[in-house]
Motif scaffolding. Sequence first.
Motif, PDB file in Angstrom:
ATOM      1  N   HIS A 139     -36.744   8.201  12.318  1.00 15.79           N
ATOM      2  CA  HIS A 139     -37.758   9.079  12.297  1.00 15.79           C
ATOM      3  C   HIS A 139     -38.966   8.564  13.472  1.00 15.79           C
ATOM      4  O   HIS A 139     -38.873   7.349  13.661  1.00 15.79           O
ATOM      5  CB  HIS A 139     -38.580   8.569  11.046  1.00 15.79           C
ATOM      6  N   ALA A 140     -39.161   9.408  13.946  1.00 15.12           N
ATOM      7  CA  ALA A 140     -40.181   9.216  15.078  1.00 15.12           C
ATOM      8  C   ALA A 140     -41.438   8.609  14.728  1.00 15.12           C
ATOM      9  O   ALA A 140     -42.427   8.138  15.444  1.00 15.12           O
ATOM     10  CB  ALA A 140     -40.513  10.489  16.185  1.00 15.12           C
ATOM     11  N   VAL A 141     -42.024   9.118  13.502  1.00 13.33           N
ATOM     12  CA  VAL A 141     -43.246   8.792  12.721  1.00 13.33           C
ATOM     13  C   VAL A 141     -43.116   8.223  11.668  1.00 13.33           C
ATOM     14  O   VAL A 141     -42.203   9.072  10.762  1.00 13.33           O
ATOM     15  CB  VAL A 141     -44.344   9.726  13.121  1.00 13.33           C
ATOM     16  N   VAL A 142     -43.371   7.315  11.108  1.00 16.33           N
ATOM     17  CA  VAL A 142     -43.441   6.792   9.626  1.00 16.33           C
ATOM     18  C   VAL A 142     -44.824   6.429   9.046  1.00 16.33           C
ATOM     19  O   VAL A 142     -45.719   5.980   9.543  1.00 16.33           O
ATOM     20  CB  VAL A 142     -42.367   5.542   9.500  1.00 16.33           C
ATOM     21  N   ARG A 143     -44.670   6.538   7.748  1.00 19.36           N
ATOM     22  CA  ARG A 143     -45.914   5.788   6.947  1.00 19.36           C
ATOM     23  C   ARG A 143     -45.526   4.617   6.386  1.00 19.36           C
ATOM     24  O   ARG A 143     -44.597   4.353   5.777  1.00 19.36           O
ATOM     25  CB  ARG A 143     -46.358   6.743   5.982  1.00 19.36           C
ATOM     26  N   LEU A 144     -46.144   3.525   6.912  1.00 20.59           N
ATOM     27  CA  LEU A 144     -45.855   2.413   6.405  1.00 20.59           C
ATOM     28  C   LEU A 144     -47.062   1.693   5.285  1.00 20.59           C
ATOM     29  O   LEU A 144     -48.224   1.935   5.507  1.00 20.59           O
ATOM     30  CB  LEU A 144     -45.946   1.470   7.688  1.00 20.59           C
ATOM     31  N   ARG A 145     -46.468   1.210   4.368  1.00 21.67           N
ATOM     32  CA  ARG A 145     -47.280   0.625   3.436  1.00 21.67           C
ATOM     33  C   ARG A 145     -46.710  -0.697   3.132  1.00 21.67           C
ATOM     34  O   ARG A 145     -45.662  -0.937   3.024  1.00 21.67           O
ATOM     35  CB  ARG A 145     -47.350   1.623   2.097  1.00 21.67           C
ATOM     36  N   ALA A 146     -47.726  -1.473   3.117  1.00 23.19           N
ATOM     37  CA  ALA A 146     -47.457  -3.173   3.056  1.00 23.19           C
ATOM     38  C   ALA A 146     -48.371  -4.029   2.543  1.00 23.19           C
ATOM     39  O   ALA A 146     -49.698  -3.354   2.482  1.00 23.19           O
ATOM     40  CB  ALA A 146     -46.614  -3.567   4.234  1.00 23.19           C
ATOM     41  N   GLU A 147     -48.304  -5.225   2.744  1.00 18.58           N
ATOM     42  CA  GLU A 147     -49.659  -6.026   2.651  1.00 18.58           C
ATOM     43  C   GLU A 147     -49.335  -7.173   3.975  1.00 18.58           C
ATOM     44  O   GLU A 147     -48.225  -6.993   4.513  1.00 18.58           O
ATOM     45  CB  GLU A 147     -49.549  -7.069   1.500  1.00 18.58           C
ATOM     46  N   ASP A 148     -50.513  -7.491   4.429  1.00 23.20           N
ATOM     47  CA  ASP A 148     -50.237  -8.689   5.568  1.00 23.20           C
ATOM     48  C   ASP A 148     -50.149  -9.967   4.639  1.00 23.20           C
ATOM     49  O   ASP A 148     -50.237 -10.290   3.581  1.00 23.20           O
ATOM     50  CB  ASP A 148     -51.566  -8.564   6.827  1.00 23.20           C
ATOM     51  N   GLU A 149     -50.329 -11.033   5.714  1.00 21.83           N
ATOM     52  CA  GLU A 149     -50.083 -12.442   5.226  1.00 21.83           C
ATOM     53  C   GLU A 149     -51.340 -12.875   4.253  1.00 21.83           C
ATOM     54  O   GLU A 149     -51.148 -13.739   3.622  1.00 21.83           O
ATOM     55  CB  GLU A 149     -49.756 -13.213   6.280  1.00 21.83           C
ATOM     56  N   HIS A 150     -52.394 -12.093   4.503  1.00 22.02           N
ATOM     57  CA  HIS A 150     -53.585 -12.591   3.524  1.00 22.02           C
ATOM     58  C   HIS A 150     -53.507 -11.800   2.370  1.00 22.02           C
ATOM     59  O   HIS A 150     -54.656 -11.827   1.601  1.00 22.02           O
ATOM     60  CB  HIS A 150     -54.818 -12.375   4.354  1.00 22.02           C
ATOM     61  N   GLY A 151     -52.774 -10.800   1.835  1.00 21.61           N
ATOM     62  CA  GLY A 151     -52.670 -10.166   0.836  1.00 21.61           C
ATOM     63  C   GLY A 151     -53.468  -8.633   1.078  1.00 21.61           C
ATOM     64  O   GLY A 151     -53.721  -7.896  -0.127  1.00 21.61           O
ATOM     65  N   ARG A 152     -53.893  -8.296   2.279  1.00 18.87           N
ATOM     66  CA  ARG A 152     -54.641  -7.316   2.452  1.00 18.87           C
ATOM     67  C   ARG A 152     -53.567  -6.041   2.674  1.00 18.87           C
ATOM     68  O   ARG A 152     -52.587  -6.047   3.078  1.00 18.87           O
ATOM     69  CB  ARG A 152     -55.427  -7.108   3.733  1.00 18.87           C
ATOM     70  N   ALA A 153     -54.036  -5.201   1.791  1.00 18.81           N
ATOM     71  CA  ALA A 153     -53.031  -3.954   1.720  1.00 18.81           C
ATOM     72  C   ALA A 153     -53.088  -2.985   3.257  1.00 18.81           C
ATOM     73  O   ALA A 153     -54.050  -2.953   3.848  1.00 18.81           O
ATOM     74  CB  ALA A 153     -53.615  -2.745   0.860  1.00 18.81           C
TER      75      ALA A 153
END
Length: 214
Positions: A139-153
């Motif tokens: 995919h040339a563009v994706v929607r990324l959903r995750a958290e960072d190392e501090h728990g921020r969405a």
Amino acid sequence: MTTPGTLPPLPERVERLLATEDPLPIVAAGDPVLRTPAAPYEGQLPEALLARLLAAMRRTMREAPGVGLAAPQIGVPLRLAVLEDPATVPEEVRRVRERAPLPYRVLVNPVYEGVGERRAAFYEGCLSVPGWQAVVARHAVVRLRAEDEHGRALDEEVRGWSARIVQHETDHLDGTLYVDRALPRSLTSNENLLRYWNDPAPERAAAELGFALN
């Protein structure tokens, strides 16, 4: 104390892994940890130990060198990955591959989905499959959903080469290697890539090696 045939608790295993200041050993293809979906990260490691693990992953990624590293690649079966791409490539390569610098970041429990129909096919390699590269259409563009190392969405659109890195590393967390998605006839050693196919895009390789890009 553990009984024969059982693994020590995960924090103990990570402590043992981090007992050296050297870059961490990278697991090669064929190890079951790379083919087993990683467990969602739900606080299995103390905060200080997680920070040390991520710092070691960052150092290992940089010294490999690579632009991403997933925890299973160092034998840790958790949904964690680090990414960083300075994009120190010629301007034509940067333009054709849409390769903009990607500052260092941590992804915890990432998932992605394609945005739109456009796909991009380029040569791609992997630290766990050293010495080889193959063309992968992603995919040339994706929607990324995750958290960072501090728990921020995190919920964002990522495009170009950065989207490729997100897909590659998230695939690792699902037990998928880039070779599973690659065009088999495009497979080449790193030496032959530099000798024959070191172009910004793989059209000439597709014509001469006999594979289709769509």
